[in-house]
Design a protein around this motif. Sequence first.
Motif, PDB file in Angstrom:
ATOM      1  N   UNK A  27       8.575 -36.406 -55.123  1.00  0.00           N
ATOM      2  CA  UNK A  27       8.282 -37.230 -53.941  1.00  0.00           C
ATOM      3  C   UNK A  27       7.768 -38.607 -54.351  1.00  0.00           C
ATOM      4  N   UNK A  28       6.841 -38.658 -55.303  1.00  0.00           N
ATOM      5  CA  UNK A  28       6.304 -39.935 -55.776  1.00  0.00           C
ATOM      6  C   UNK A  28       7.392 -40.719 -56.507  1.00  0.00           C
ATOM      7  N   UNK A  29       8.216 -40.022 -57.313  1.00  0.00           N
ATOM      8  CA  UNK A  29       9.308 -40.692 -58.027  1.00  0.00           C
ATOM      9  C   UNK A  29      10.288 -41.344 -57.051  1.00  0.00           C
ATOM     10  N   UNK A  30      10.636 -40.646 -55.980  1.00  0.00           N
ATOM     11  CA  UNK A  30      11.556 -41.199 -54.990  1.00  0.00           C
ATOM     12  C   UNK A  30      10.945 -42.426 -54.305  1.00  0.00           C
ATOM     13  N   UNK A  31       9.670 -42.374 -53.997  1.00  0.00           N
ATOM     14  CA  UNK A  31       9.005 -43.521 -53.370  1.00  0.00           C
ATOM     15  C   UNK A  31       8.937 -44.702 -54.334  1.00  0.00           C
TER      16      UNK A  31
END
Length: 106
Positions: A27-31
């Motif tokens: 999730x953090x990587x996608x953001x």
Amino acid sequence: MKALCGFLTRWLLEILPGVFVGGPSARVRAALWEDVRRYAGMGCALLAYNPDNEQGFAFETHDHKWRPIDHEGVTLIHRPSDRVAAPSPSCEGWSKASKRRRFGSR
């Protein structure tokens, strides 16, 4: 670019100028990737990460000449050739040896 680098250092380590590594959640990587794409402007970016697949890694690119392609389930990087293809000369009537000497092929 400096603002983007400062933003990325909140979650990742900058091991070389412009090269960031880390292990954020999906999730953090996608953001982070969305922000990189938004703020990269005319620059290019490459994301390599480890999803749950047999190869153990995957790539995403933004405005980069190298493109990830799927080849029978394996992700490969397609690197376009920098060489300019020379037009094929029409040399009817010349011997093979003469053509080799003239156009440098052996």
